[in-house]
Write an enzyme that holds these catalytic residues in place. Sequence first.
Site, PDB file in Angstrom:
ATOM      1  N   GLN A  89       0.930  -1.132   0.000  1.00  0.00           N
ATOM      2  CA  GLN A  89       0.000   0.000   0.000  1.00  0.00           C
ATOM      3  C   GLN A  89       0.966   1.176   0.000  1.00  0.00           C
ATOM      4  O   GLN A  89       1.513   1.549   1.026  1.00  0.00           O
ATOM      5  CB  GLN A  89      -0.890  -0.054   1.255  1.00  0.00           C
ATOM      6  CG  GLN A  89      -2.046   0.935   1.255  1.00  0.00           C
ATOM      7  CD  GLN A  89      -1.633   2.378   1.073  1.00  0.00           C
ATOM      8  OE1 GLN A  89      -1.536   2.893  -0.066  1.00  0.00           O
ATOM      9  NE2 GLN A  89      -1.367   3.067   2.144  1.00  0.00           N
ATOM     10  N   THR A 133      12.340   2.634   1.275  1.00  0.00           N
ATOM     11  CA  THR A 133      11.983   3.972   0.809  1.00  0.00           C
ATOM     12  C   THR A 133      12.629   5.090   1.624  1.00  0.00           C
ATOM     13  O   THR A 133      12.876   4.943   2.827  1.00  0.00           O
ATOM     14  CB  THR A 133      10.446   4.145   0.887  1.00  0.00           C
ATOM     15  OG1 THR A 133      10.118   5.527   0.784  1.00  0.00           O
ATOM     16  CG2 THR A 133       9.857   3.622   2.188  1.00  0.00           C
ATOM     17  N   GLU A 135      11.070   7.467   2.604  1.00  0.00           N
ATOM     18  CA  GLU A 135      10.090   7.844   3.635  1.00  0.00           C
ATOM     19  C   GLU A 135      10.523   7.353   5.018  1.00  0.00           C
ATOM     20  O   GLU A 135      10.038   7.856   6.026  1.00  0.00           O
ATOM     21  CB  GLU A 135       8.715   7.265   3.294  1.00  0.00           C
ATOM     22  CG  GLU A 135       7.989   7.994   2.181  1.00  0.00           C
ATOM     23  CD  GLU A 135       7.485   9.376   2.575  1.00  0.00           C
ATOM     24  OE1 GLU A 135       6.845   9.498   3.621  1.00  0.00           O
ATOM     25  OE2 GLU A 135       7.749  10.333   1.827  1.00  0.00           O
ATOM     26  N   TYR A 157       2.826   4.620   6.698  1.00  0.00           N
ATOM     27  CA  TYR A 157       3.569   4.026   5.574  1.00  0.00           C
ATOM     28  C   TYR A 157       5.058   3.945   5.917  1.00  0.00           C
ATOM     29  O   TYR A 157       5.684   2.885   5.812  1.00  0.00           O
ATOM     30  CB  TYR A 157       3.350   4.858   4.303  1.00  0.00           C
ATOM     31  CG  TYR A 157       4.246   4.447   3.151  1.00  0.00           C
ATOM     32  CD1 TYR A 157       3.938   3.340   2.373  1.00  0.00           C
ATOM     33  CD2 TYR A 157       5.414   5.154   2.852  1.00  0.00           C
ATOM     34  CE1 TYR A 157       4.774   2.937   1.328  1.00  0.00           C
ATOM     35  CE2 TYR A 157       6.248   4.768   1.826  1.00  0.00           C
ATOM     36  CZ  TYR A 157       5.919   3.660   1.062  1.00  0.00           C
ATOM     37  OH  TYR A 157       6.748   3.270   0.027  1.00  0.00           O
ATOM     38  N   LYS A 161       7.301   0.521   6.543  1.00  0.00           N
ATOM     39  CA  LYS A 161       8.475   0.201   5.717  1.00  0.00           C
ATOM     40  C   LYS A 161       9.740   0.096   6.583  1.00  0.00           C
ATOM     41  O   LYS A 161      10.673  -0.624   6.227  1.00  0.00           O
ATOM     42  CB  LYS A 161       8.658   1.275   4.637  1.00  0.00           C
ATOM     43  CG  LYS A 161       7.640   1.159   3.489  1.00  0.00           C
ATOM     44  CD  LYS A 161       7.986   0.006   2.556  1.00  0.00           C
ATOM     45  CE  LYS A 161       7.097  -0.014   1.330  1.00  0.00           C
ATOM     46  NZ  LYS A 161       7.491  -1.021   0.350  1.00  0.00           N
TER      47      LYS A 161
END
Length: 341
Positions: A89, A133, A135, A157, A161
């Site tokens: 997602q 990522t 992020e 998110y 991760k």
Amino acid sequence: MKKKIALIFGVTGQDGAYLSKFLLKKKYKVYGVKRRSSIINTQRIDDIYKDINFKSNFVLCYGDLTDSFSILSLIKKIKPDEIYNLAAQSHVQVSFEVPEYTADVNGLGTLRILQAIKNLNLENKVKFYQAGTSEMFGRTKEKFQNEKTTFYPASPYGASKSFAHWITVNYREAYDIYACNGILFNHESPIRGETFVTKKIIQGLMRIKNGNQKKLFLGNLYSKRDWGHARDYVEAMWKMLQQKKPDDYVIATGQTITIKEFVNKAAKKIGFKIKWFGKGINEKAINIENKKIIIECRKRYFRPVDIDYLKGNAQRAKKLLKWSPKTSIDNLIDEMIQYEL
Ligand code: NAP
Ligand code: GDD
């Protein structure tokens, strides 16, 4: 010589499509995992079936990262040499709306693949790539983020991760699995999902130009992102799995610009002369030629907390993988515009 077999989770996504074609060109047999959807959503990979050299080496199977049984039976049946976990997602803003599902797919989904490799005693046979990522760096204060930068995720998110990253490191250290984390900064392409900002900007401005849309609504115009091309980044994923030892690598361009600068570049290339006025949520852009407002900000596109600044240092990948980005931000925008035309 026996063909190498790759298993790609997330094959219907942007990176899944680029990676499939990259590996097929390298003569791999590629198995792609897609989840069940109410409407066929294989547009990004349909062209594979038009290529006579590709289609016999490409197989689609059903599976889902929330379903351990499907993961286990796919790996058992296919016995891949390489597994790429690109399934996620992947939308940061959506992760605030569906945090538990995001954690399940992105975090536990990664664990499910690693545990399946272990349960099937494939630790020494399979190489595993995890789609990490930038992020995960989140709200870090480091001006250039590299493999040593501490994670400070700023969304469900990013947190999911980060779990996936560390569980990949843990299975590598505990069970000697050849497992790598790619820490990839934003990468875009003509087939980027339509709700990510680059695609939304280019598609929106093109529609306005053609008279099919009146305005483009955006959120935070001042966050900075390090944008590369997905085509270049999937090559780095593959390179990570061809080394003597597994490791983690940052993949980035080392350049960063704001959303507003991206809009300005795209607008100019599409043939708009725009002028900005107003501040914060009231900031707008007018089309100088007809004095119409074409861009406005809307609260719903702002996140509860955003990451203001991302800029990656990919020196390690450059040195050890001999990887560097080939596509500039201007060429990326040109390609995305061309595709909309
Ligand atoms: P994407 O276009 O959103 O593709 C995500 C893929 O995951 C799609 O194929 C999606 O299937 C699949 N998926 C979602 N939930 C799943 C589930 N429960 N089970 C199985 N598959 C599922 O993302 P992308 O841009 O290609 O990115 C690929 C990976 O890299 C993602 O893990 C993303 O988080 C990560 N990443 C991306 C970037 C970037 O800038 N693009 C940067 C760093 C890391 P549907 O087509 O059915 O939705
Ligand atoms: N999506 C979106 N839509 N973002 C907007 C908008 C808008 O209307 N307006 C401004 N933004 C800002 C966001 O607040 C964010 O700061 C920036 O644009 C980029 O947003 P996205 O394109 O959604 O990407 P992202 O950086 O949040 O996440 C992408 O890159 C990550 C790597 O850093 C995704 O691909 C993630 O999956 C990936 O991990």
